[in-house]
Design an enzyme around this catalytic site. Structure first.
Site, short mmCIF file in Angstrom:
data_model
loop_
_atom_site.label_atom_id
_atom_site.label_comp_id
_atom_site.label_asym_id
_atom_site.label_seq_id
_atom_site.Cartn_x
_atom_site.Cartn_y
_atom_site.Cartn_z
N ASP A 60 -7.25 22.84 2.11
CA ASP A 60 -7.54 21.83 3.00
C ASP A 60 -8.02 20.63 2.02
OD1 ASP A 60 -8.41 19.72 4.69
OD2 ASP A 60 -9.50 20.93 6.17
N ASN A 83 1.47 15.12 -3.38
CA ASN A 83 2.33 14.62 -2.41
C ASN A 83 2.00 14.56 -0.98
OD1 ASN A 83 5.34 14.62 -1.50
ND2 ASN A 83 4.01 16.61 -0.56
N TYR A 147 -1.21 3.89 7.14
CA TYR A 147 -0.41 4.51 6.03
C TYR A 147 0.22 3.59 5.07
CZ TYR A 147 3.55 7.11 4.05
OH TYR A 147 4.60 7.96 3.14
N GLY A 148 0.67 2.47 5.18
CA GLY A 148 1.27 1.59 4.29
C GLY A 148 0.10 0.86 3.55
N ALA A 149 -0.99 0.63 3.97
CA ALA A 149 -2.19 0.22 3.19
C ALA A 149 -2.80 1.16 2.26
CB ALA A 149 -3.41 -0.03 4.27
N ALA A 150 -2.46 2.68 2.74
CA ALA A 150 -3.05 3.52 1.85
C ALA A 150 -1.94 3.78 0.98
CB ALA A 150 -3.22 4.78 2.58
N LYS A 151 -1.01 3.70 1.11
CA LYS A 151 0.09 3.87 -0.32
C LYS A 151 0.11 2.80 -1.03
CE LYS A 151 2.08 7.79 0.92
NZ LYS A 151 1.70 9.00 0.13
#
Length: 253
Positions: A60, A83, A147-151
């Site tokens: 985890d 990944n 998600y976009g902000a994290a990437k």
């Protein structure tokens, strides 16, 4: 006469987070085919038997002590592929900040956790980190804004990490576009939807997990020995600009 040649990653150990399905499985398969010993870690066991050369380890990534224990127990490590990630479709105002924060944790904080836990191994072997980013980090991502902000943050983290950890450890990001996996129908609506989405890509298809695996293998290999702090676009040419379809020039109007 023996004309055989050693595989490019013979004797090297590779960890692929989220390496049991989809893109992660494609990456794990590519490294195993190149001769590496691959450890695919995920919270749940793989849905099917893993290919030769790939072993499963339950982990985890949101549990930092468990992550540190996992990497400390490895005899060596040459490549870390961060990944694990993903997010459901969720408009910003449809849920609370805590849920969005969990998406950011999975896609940005856990790669940092794993990289820090792996650092001493990678420093000793002069190894490499490959971050699996997304085109969502470089454009508006309605329905997956967290998600976009994290990437976007992950790509910047990789650049800083590449500078701080040089020259012992190389760090790069694969900026991945749309990939056809066993879950594609959930995002695009079955075969017709997948084909319609594929037509928006200049190369006229979604990536296969093997395409991402080949690119990750390149960035981790000696062929990329002078590449660090880079972002490699693996998106089939990107997205056709909308204004080209909206323009009236050359349409006889």
């Amino acid at each position: 006469m023996d004309n055989s040649h050693p595989s490019p990653l013979d004797g090297r150990t590779v960890v692929v987070t989220g390496g049991t399905r989809g893109v992660g499985a494609g990456i794990a398969r590519a490294f195993a085919a190149a001769g590496a010993r691959v450890v695919a870690c995920a919270r749940r066991p793989p849905p099917e038997k893993l290919p030769a050369g790939v072993e499963f380890a339950p982990l985890d990534l949101r549990d930092p002590p468990a992550v540190r224990d996992f990497f400390d127990a490895l005899p060596r490590l040459d490549v870390l592929v961060n990944n694990a990630g993903g997010a459901p479709y969720r408009l910003l105002a449809d849920t609370d900040a805590e849920r969005h924060a969990r998406v950011i944790e999975l896609n940005l904080v856990t790669p940092l956790t794993a990289s820090l836990a792996a650092y001493e191994h990678l420093r000793r072997t002069r190894g490499a980190v490959v971050m699996i980013g997304s085109v969502s980090g470089g454009r508006p991502s309605p329905g997956s804004a967290a998600y976009g902000a994290a990437k976007a943050g992950l790509e910047n983290l990789a650049r800083s990490m590449a500078v701080e950890w040089a020259p012992e450890v190389r760090v790069n990001t694969l900026v991945v576009g749309m990939v056809r996996t066993e879950l594609s129908h959930l995002h695009y609506g079955g075969e017709d939807g997948i084909e319609a989405v594929a037509r928006t890509v200049p190369l006229a298809r979604l990536a296969a997990p093997a395409d991402i695996g080949a690119a990750a293998l390149f960035l981790a290999s000696d062929a990329a020995a002078y590449i660090s702090g880079a972002s490699l676009l693996v998106h089939g040419g990107g997205e056709r600009p909308a204004f080209l379809d909206a323009a009236t020039v050359n349409k006889g109007e």
